[in-house]
Design a protein around this motif. Structure first.
Motif, PDB file in Angstrom:
ATOM      1  N   ALA A 246       5.761   7.908  11.907  1.00 45.29           N
ATOM      2  CA  ALA A 246       4.716   7.327  11.059  1.00 45.29           C
ATOM      3  C   ALA A 246       5.102   5.910  10.651  1.00 45.29           C
ATOM      4  O   ALA A 246       4.258   5.004  10.612  1.00 45.29           O
ATOM      5  N   ILE A 247       6.382   5.719  10.359  1.00 49.14           N
ATOM      6  CA  ILE A 247       6.842   4.370   9.986  1.00 49.14           C
ATOM      7  C   ILE A 247       6.561   3.397  11.119  1.00 49.14           C
ATOM      8  O   ILE A 247       6.013   2.311  10.904  1.00 49.14           O
ATOM      9  N   GLU A 248       6.911   3.836  12.355  1.00 51.45           N
ATOM     10  CA  GLU A 248       6.683   2.951  13.510  1.00 51.45           C
ATOM     11  C   GLU A 248       5.193   2.651  13.673  1.00 51.45           C
ATOM     12  O   GLU A 248       4.804   1.527  13.952  1.00 51.45           O
ATOM     13  N   GLU A 249       4.377   3.702  13.473  1.00 47.45           N
ATOM     14  CA  GLU A 249       2.935   3.539  13.631  1.00 47.45           C
ATOM     15  C   GLU A 249       2.375   2.521  12.627  1.00 47.45           C
ATOM     16  O   GLU A 249       1.573   1.661  12.959  1.00 47.45           O
TER      17      GLU A 249
ATOM     18  N   ASP B 196       6.756  -4.885   6.369  1.00 52.01           N
ATOM     19  CA  ASP B 196       7.811  -3.878   6.380  1.00 52.01           C
ATOM     20  C   ASP B 196       7.237  -2.554   5.879  1.00 52.01           C
ATOM     21  O   ASP B 196       6.202  -2.532   5.209  1.00 52.01           O
ATOM     22  N   VAL B 197       7.895  -1.479   6.254  1.00 57.59           N
ATOM     23  CA  VAL B 197       7.514  -0.166   5.742  1.00 57.59           C
ATOM     24  C   VAL B 197       8.761   0.471   5.135  1.00 57.59           C
ATOM     25  O   VAL B 197       9.783   0.618   5.805  1.00 57.59           O
ATOM     26  N   ILE B 198       8.681   0.777   3.846  1.00 56.93           N
ATOM     27  CA  ILE B 198       9.844   1.319   3.130  1.00 56.93           C
ATOM     28  C   ILE B 198       9.645   2.820   2.921  1.00 56.93           C
ATOM     29  O   ILE B 198       8.682   3.229   2.271  1.00 56.93           O
TER      30      ILE B 198
ATOM     31  N   VAL C 265       0.877  -1.172   0.000  1.00 56.57           N
ATOM     32  CA  VAL C 265       0.000   0.000   0.000  1.00 56.57           C
ATOM     33  C   VAL C 265       0.917   1.225   0.000  1.00 56.57           C
ATOM     34  O   VAL C 265       1.868   1.282   0.768  1.00 56.57           O
ATOM     35  N   GLU C 266       0.625   2.172  -0.899  1.00 58.49           N
ATOM     36  CA  GLU C 266       1.443   3.383  -0.942  1.00 58.49           C
ATOM     37  C   GLU C 266       0.808   4.467  -0.092  1.00 58.49           C
ATOM     38  O   GLU C 266      -0.375   4.743  -0.208  1.00 58.49           O
ATOM     39  N   VAL C 267       1.614   5.054   0.769  1.00 59.21           N
ATOM     40  CA  VAL C 267       1.127   6.143   1.609  1.00 59.21           C
ATOM     41  C   VAL C 267       1.875   7.409   1.213  1.00 59.21           C
ATOM     42  O   VAL C 267       3.092   7.415   1.140  1.00 59.21           O
ATOM     43  N   ARG C 268       1.108   8.441   0.893  1.00 62.52           N
ATOM     44  CA  ARG C 268       1.752   9.704   0.518  1.00 62.52           C
ATOM     45  C   ARG C 268       1.381  10.798   1.503  1.00 62.52           C
ATOM     46  O   ARG C 268       0.392  10.703   2.218  1.00 62.52           O
ATOM     47  N   ASP C 269       2.188  11.821   1.498  1.00 59.23           N
ATOM     48  CA  ASP C 269       1.913  12.951   2.370  1.00 59.23           C
ATOM     49  C   ASP C 269       0.595  13.587   1.953  1.00 59.23           C
ATOM     50  O   ASP C 269       0.356  13.805   0.767  1.00 59.23           O
TER      51      ASP C 269
END
Lengths: 460, 239
Positions: free
Chosen positions: A91-94, A103-105, A62-66
């Protein structure tokens, strides 16, 4: 009656009438083989389509953008978007804490201008990614190596379509205009980067800034090349349009280049001032399977982030594949149905032949359930043997078909073959064959159970 | 012997068949007692109702009316599966056409009722071998029925009926398919078995001569018992 004795009795009955048993088994064999081959074709098809889809983007992320970056997506649920949510390490930790997240890249991107000799390209996105990310996505390289941390000076991996986006500054010749590919050897020719394109254009036009400053030519950077992604100038993949470097290198060079100016693409305060901190421009949230993507996207959206994925498209594709598999399986099921009728017929015949024998057994005190069990086991055994041979034939056919297809279309990019028999299909088909056999034998077995013991007394 | 409770007690037994619109009374009010260790013959012409009587005693048919008590249990109220279970544990059966299973050896055939009881193979083979010795066919243990003469097959049949050590053995025209010499042998064997093991045996036959082997002879005609001859009394008195 002991189960082992029951089993012995049933199998000896099958052996007694070898030819008929073999013919009935043959029917089941054909039925099972046709179901398995049909379903395996459906599965193979679906697998190759999935492989095809994965070229267009990661199917499990899933892509997360600002939220304030101005990107919007079709079908995106933007109601919950919180303008104050920015993408940083918190935000990565969340996001990492969410269920099913592997994973969060983090990614940082900026649109830059590149120049090499007479050629230039505008608004080409340069992505800063963590080391190892591109390897993990199985991005194939035509030459060079993956970019890695380079002490604050990015080394660049070029997408295979970068050259087709460059054009000759003087003749305006370019791949999309007249089909002439830019004559640049990315591996060896020097490529300069202009990170602040706005300033470049202002300088070109000679426009004076609002505060009266005369525009300066922005700084040019010479970045070394780490490699080029494999593929032709119009072979699309989700990596082909972009350039990649190490994320920390990109951070460092951006900070040096822009100093206190706002970096394009970065969020700003309400008054338009840049934050002190550099935020990530997007986060790729990797999950374990495709099935979780859709739910994960909803959850991330509800947290206030702007999230997007290929989930809807994928589920559409999966639904279509499901229909195809259903139709193919249905065709196979018809022949198994015929085989089941064959089993029922054989069992009925067998009961008529053995009326006397069953009568004797009843007079001698054989439990009625044992008699029923005997016939069910016989029918199930026919199903089992038919299932095993059918499965063996299916594997043979599957290998043959894949071999033929590989020979005909080896260079068309079809990998793994069009027929695919996973373990679950093999096991399911065996269980199903036994089940169908027993189902077909059920009514004959009821009949056998109810036969009168007087048949044994009658004398012919 | 007279003080003992009977092994079989039959009271007012009726069996009515419907053939088209007419009712046929196969059994028309039959009552008798049979005691342990007795060898009884039911004798009658074809259609006299003797086979019907045997079928009902063995629980293969349901009576229309009346009581059958065997070893203290009422047969007429039992379900089919309960009757099967009763036969498995209390009754041996000797058929006219032997009815051995053709795929099995002599010993396996004899052991079949024990198989139905769920006995271990080792144990039931041992019992079957004892039984085959009793009928004198040890040499034929591994033979299939088709490799044996009619008389030998019926001896195996007798052994099969004996192997569960039943309370009662029923024999339905046991010599009907045999020549007279072999018939005599089989009758002698059955007689011997009854005496040696104190077994109760009920035999149906149309042959008055063969019935002479029995202790008591029930003459049956048109569904009724005409008379009961007691051979033991006659033997004692020497007539």
């Amino acid at each position: 009656m002991k189960f082992r004795d029951l089993l012995r009795l049933s199998t000896s009955n099958l052996f007694k009438r070898k030819l008929r048993t073999i013919l009935t088994i043959l029917g089941v064999t054909i039925g099972v083989a046709s179901i398995v081959v049909m379903v395996s074709l459906g599965l193979g098809l679906s697998r190759s389509v999935t492989e095809e889809m994965s070229n267009y983007g990661s199917l499990t992320s899933v892509e997360v953008r600002d939220a304030s970056s101005g990107y919007y997506y079709m079908g995106e649920d933007s109601q919950d978007v919180d303008e104050n949510k920015h993408l940083d390490d918190d935000a990565i930790e969340e996001l990492k804490a969410l269920p099913n997240v592997v994973d969060v890249i983090p990614m940082l991107s900026i649109d830059v201008m590149i120049k090499s000799g007479a050629y230039e390209g505008n608004y080409i996105t340069l992505y800063g990614v963590p080391d190892g990310y591109l390897e993990s996505q199985n991005v194939e390289l035509a030459s060079g190596t993956y970019p890695s941390e380079n002490g604050g000076v990015p080394s660049i991996l070029y997408g295979n379509m970068i050259l087709s986006q460059m054009y000759n500054e003087k003749t305006q010749s370019g791949y999309w205009y007249d089909g002439v590919i830019a004559d640049v050897d990315l591996m060896n020719d020097p490529v300069t980067f202009i990170l602040d394109q706005d300033a470049y254009w202002q300088y070109q036009v000679g426009e004076t800034g609002e505060d009266g400053t005369v525009p300066q030519m922005p700084k040019k950077h010479l970045f070394e090349t780490s490699g080029v992604i494999a593929g032709g100038p119009d072979e699309y993949s989700s990596y082909s349009y972009y350039m990649y470097c190490n994320i920390d290198d990109l951070k460092a060079v951006l900070k040096r280049n822009f100093k206190n100016k706002a970096i394009p693409g970065q969020p700003t305060t309400k008054s338009g001032k840049p934050y002190k901190q550099l935020y990530y421009s997007q986060l790729k949230v990797m999950t374990d399977t495709m099935d979780h993507v859709s739910d994960l996207q909803k959850e991330i959206s509800s947290m206030g982030y702007s999230a997007s994925s290929d989930a809807e498209w994928i589920s559409q594709q999966q639904k279509t594949m499901g229909y195809i598999q259903l139709v193919l399986g249905g065709i196979g099921a018809v022949s198994l149905l015929v085989a089941a009728i064959g089993i029922a017929n054989t069992m009925m015949m067998s009961i008529y032949e053995r009326t006397k024998e069953i009568g004797i057994m009843k007079v001698l005190g054989c439990d009625m359930r044992n008699i029923q069990g005997m016939f069910l086991i016989e029918a199930g055994f026919i199903g089992l043997i038919g299932g095993v041979t059918g499965l063996a034939i299916s594997y043979g056919l599957s290998v043959t078909v894949n071999f033929l297809v590989a020979n005909m279309a080896g260079d068309m990019g079809i990998s793994g073959g069009i027929s695919y028999i996973p373990l679950w299909l093999a096991l399911m088909s065996l269980v199903f064959a036994v089940f169908v056999g027993m189902l077909a034998g059920f009514f004959p077995s009821l009949r056998a159970m109810k036969l009168s013991p007087l048949a044994a007394i009658r004398n012919e | 012997m007279e003080e003992k409770k009977p092994v079989i007690r039959v009271k007012d037994l009726y069996k009515v068949y419907k053939v088209g619109d007419t009712k046929v009374r196969a059994l028309n009010g039959v009552s008798f007692d049979i005691y342990r260790g007795e060898f009884c013959a039911i004798v009658g012409a074809s259609g006299s109702g003797k086979s019907t009587l045997l079928n009902m005693l063995a629980g293969l048919e349901k009576p229309t009316k009346g009581e059958i008590v065997i070893a203290g249990e009422h047969m007429e109220t039992k379900s089919e599966n309960a009757l099967v279970a009763f036969r498995r544990n209390h009754i041996g059966f000797i058929f006219q056409s032997f009815n051995l299973l053709p795929t099995m050896t002599a010993v396996e055939n004899i052991a079949l009722p024990l198989t139905f009881q769920g006995m271990d193979k080792e144990k039931r083979t041992k019992l079957a071998k004892q039984a085959i010795k009793m009928v004198g066919l040890q040499k034929y243990s591994r033979h299939k029925p088709t490799q044996m003469s009619g008389g030998q097959q019926q001896r195996i049949g007798v052994a099969r009926a004996l192997v569960v050590n039943p309370e009662i053995i029923f024999a339905d025209e046991p010599t009907g398919n045999l020549d007279s010499k072999t018939s005599e042998e089989i009758m002698g064997l059955m007689r011997k078995v009854v005496v040696e093991n104190n077994q109760t045996l009920i035999m149906v036959t149309h042959d008055n001569h063969l019935a002479e082997y029995a202790d008591r002879i029930f003459h049956i005609k048109d569904g009724k018992i005409l008379k009961i001859e007691d051979k033991r009394l006659m033997r004692q008195t020497g007539t």
